[in-house]
Write a protein that holds these residues in place. Sequence first.
Motif, PDB file in Angstrom:
ATOM      1  N   GLY A   1       0.824  -1.203   0.000  1.00  0.00           N
ATOM      2  CA  GLY A   1       0.000   0.000   0.000  1.00  0.00           C
ATOM      3  C   GLY A   1       0.857   1.251   0.000  1.00  0.00           C
ATOM      4  O   GLY A   1       0.339   2.370   0.075  1.00  0.00           O
ATOM      5  N   VAL A   2       2.189   1.083  -0.072  1.00  0.00           N
ATOM      6  CA  VAL A   2       3.120   2.207  -0.049  1.00  0.00           C
ATOM      7  C   VAL A   2       3.499   2.555  -1.480  1.00  0.00           C
ATOM      8  O   VAL A   2       4.169   1.762  -2.160  1.00  0.00           O
ATOM      9  CB  VAL A   2       4.379   1.861   0.774  1.00  0.00           C
ATOM     10  CG1 VAL A   2       5.328   3.053   0.826  1.00  0.00           C
ATOM     11  CG2 VAL A   2       3.987   1.424   2.182  1.00  0.00           C
ATOM     12  N   GLU A   3       3.073   3.712  -1.930  1.00  0.00           N
ATOM     13  CA  GLU A   3       3.229   4.052  -3.352  1.00  0.00           C
ATOM     14  C   GLU A   3       4.677   4.027  -3.812  1.00  0.00           C
ATOM     15  O   GLU A   3       4.995   3.514  -4.886  1.00  0.00           O
ATOM     16  CB  GLU A   3       2.610   5.417  -3.640  1.00  0.00           C
ATOM     17  CG  GLU A   3       2.613   5.773  -5.110  1.00  0.00           C
ATOM     18  CD  GLU A   3       1.700   6.941  -5.447  1.00  0.00           C
ATOM     19  OE1 GLU A   3       1.858   7.516  -6.534  1.00  0.00           O
ATOM     20  OE2 GLU A   3       0.839   7.286  -4.612  1.00  0.00           O
TER      21      GLU A   3
ATOM     22  N   ALA B   1      -0.735   4.136 -10.082  1.00  0.00           N
ATOM     23  CA  ALA B   1       0.637   4.009  -9.575  1.00  0.00           C
ATOM     24  C   ALA B   1       1.177   2.600  -9.794  1.00  0.00           C
ATOM     25  O   ALA B   1       2.356   2.416 -10.132  1.00  0.00           O
ATOM     26  CB  ALA B   1       0.681   4.377  -8.097  1.00  0.00           C
ATOM     27  N   SER B   2       0.336   1.591  -9.620  1.00  0.00           N
ATOM     28  CA  SER B   2       0.781   0.215  -9.824  1.00  0.00           C
ATOM     29  C   SER B   2       0.967  -0.100 -11.304  1.00  0.00           C
ATOM     30  O   SER B   2       1.872  -0.864 -11.677  1.00  0.00           O
ATOM     31  CB  SER B   2      -0.225  -0.760  -9.196  1.00  0.00           C
ATOM     32  OG  SER B   2      -0.220  -0.641  -7.789  1.00  0.00           O
ATOM     33  N   ILE B   3       0.123   0.482 -12.155  1.00  0.00           N
ATOM     34  CA  ILE B   3       0.295   0.307 -13.610  1.00  0.00           C
ATOM     35  C   ILE B   3       1.627   0.908 -14.050  1.00  0.00           C
ATOM     36  O   ILE B   3       2.390   0.296 -14.800  1.00  0.00           O
ATOM     37  CB  ILE B   3      -0.881   0.952 -14.373  1.00  0.00           C
ATOM     38  CG1 ILE B   3      -2.178   0.187 -14.086  1.00  0.00           C
ATOM     39  CG2 ILE B   3      -0.599   0.990 -15.876  1.00  0.00           C
ATOM     40  CD1 ILE B   3      -3.423   0.867 -14.636  1.00  0.00           C
ATOM     41  N   GLN B   4       1.908   2.117 -13.578  1.00  0.00           N
ATOM     42  CA  GLN B   4       3.176   2.765 -13.922  1.00  0.00           C
ATOM     43  C   GLN B   4       4.356   1.968 -13.398  1.00  0.00           C
ATOM     44  O   GLN B   4       5.386   1.833 -14.072  1.00  0.00           O
ATOM     45  CB  GLN B   4       3.199   4.191 -13.365  1.00  0.00           C
ATOM     46  CG  GLN B   4       2.236   5.152 -14.034  1.00  0.00           C
ATOM     47  CD  GLN B   4       2.631   5.488 -15.467  1.00  0.00           C
ATOM     48  OE1 GLN B   4       3.703   5.112 -15.947  1.00  0.00           O
ATOM     49  NE2 GLN B   4       1.765   6.215 -16.161  1.00  0.00           N
ATOM     50  N   ALA B   5       4.226   1.417 -12.186  1.00  0.00           N
ATOM     51  CA  ALA B   5       5.319   0.631 -11.617  1.00  0.00           C
ATOM     52  C   ALA B   5       5.576  -0.627 -12.443  1.00  0.00           C
ATOM     53  O   ALA B   5       6.730  -1.004 -12.679  1.00  0.00           O
ATOM     54  CB  ALA B   5       4.989   0.258 -10.175  1.00  0.00           C
ATOM     55  N   ALA B   6       4.507  -1.287 -12.885  1.00  0.00           N
ATOM     56  CA  ALA B   6       4.658  -2.501 -13.682  1.00  0.00           C
ATOM     57  C   ALA B   6       5.349  -2.228 -15.013  1.00  0.00           C
ATOM     58  O   ALA B   6       6.052  -3.098 -15.548  1.00  0.00           O
ATOM     59  CB  ALA B   6       3.294  -3.134 -13.920  1.00  0.00           C
ATOM     60  N   LEU B   7       5.180  -1.024 -15.545  1.00  0.00           N
ATOM     61  CA  LEU B   7       5.748  -0.665 -16.840  1.00  0.00           C
ATOM     62  C   LEU B   7       7.025   0.166 -16.728  1.00  0.00           C
ATOM     63  O   LEU B   7       7.722   0.383 -17.714  1.00  0.00           O
ATOM     64  CB  LEU B   7       4.700   0.075 -17.676  1.00  0.00           C
ATOM     65  CG  LEU B   7       3.534  -0.838 -18.096  1.00  0.00           C
ATOM     66  CD1 LEU B   7       2.362  -0.031 -18.633  1.00  0.00           C
ATOM     67  CD2 LEU B   7       4.004  -1.858 -19.127  1.00  0.00           C
TER      68      LEU B   7
END
Length: 335
Positions: free
Chosen positions: A220-222, A290-296
């Motif tokens: 849950g930590v961006e 944020a999770s989409i950006q992290a995955a990419l």
Amino acid sequence: MLSIKQWLKYGLALLCAGIFALVIWLVIFMIRPLPMASETIGLQIPAGASVRGIADQLVAAGVLTEPYSFLLVVKLSGGGSQLQAGNYALNTPLQVLSLIDILKHGTFDQFKLQLIEGKTFAVFRQKLAQMPGIRHDAAMLSASELMRTLSGQDMHPEGWFFPDTYFLDSQSSELALYKRAYQKMLQHLSAAWQTREAGLPYRSMYEALIMASIVEKETGVEEERPQIAGVFINRLRKGMRLQTDPTVIYGMGARYRGNITKKDLATDTPYNTYTRSGLPPTPIALPGLASIQAALHPAKTQALYFVANGQGRHIFTSSLAAHNQAVRAYQLKKH
């Protein structure tokens, strides 16, 4: 020198030109969709608000870019005294005359649905089905029928709806909200896919969505999300199993009761990343941006492991020995 008559003539011509330009500008303003800051904007106008106050509120909410054009159209339409207090859900595309008409009639039956990152499609569907006052025109559709209606394809629904706050009114359609959330996810995912880091081990945009959902469930930590994604990317590249508990939990379905055991980790399902290599077959939750950006755009890291430190964050390590030491330090001491 020009005579007074000539000055009057030129002045009248300028005045006529100015009036003509103003009329053209007003016509364009009235027929062009308003430059709203987002697809849906919730607005709460308090009782006793002045027309200028309403205009300023519309600017602050991102419905208008400046108040003066709106004020002029309201004055010309004679509707200033008819604007009503209330809660409004304003959806694009919206023209200024339609906006004024909405504000004249006052819409009081407004509903807000908050779709939270990390929740599942099943939770989203249950929340929407329980909302009073809207048209439940998708209630009889199965999940596969719903996705065929939205996308024209046979797709698993998990992960395809963007977490956000959605505003509805008593005329809202359940199916229309599904469509808005689906299209919003597709837009964000497609835009992020176009700017992805080169060389990622994804065969498709859908696999990136699956990874984003795992990242969403793991933290849950961006600011940790790129690191989490980096660990899983490293594991995929090395042919290591992901070994992530949230996928096991998703595969357990109704059997999950809040605790995961060694037997659960050893029980094979299509989502058990301890028993199967690679990504699970579908997303396991609704990931946020944020999770989409992290995955990419994963962090460039040597880490292959992480363990919760008991304070909401993780300790990242690059060797099994260091990982086991972190487990002893942060996990086993809790028991």
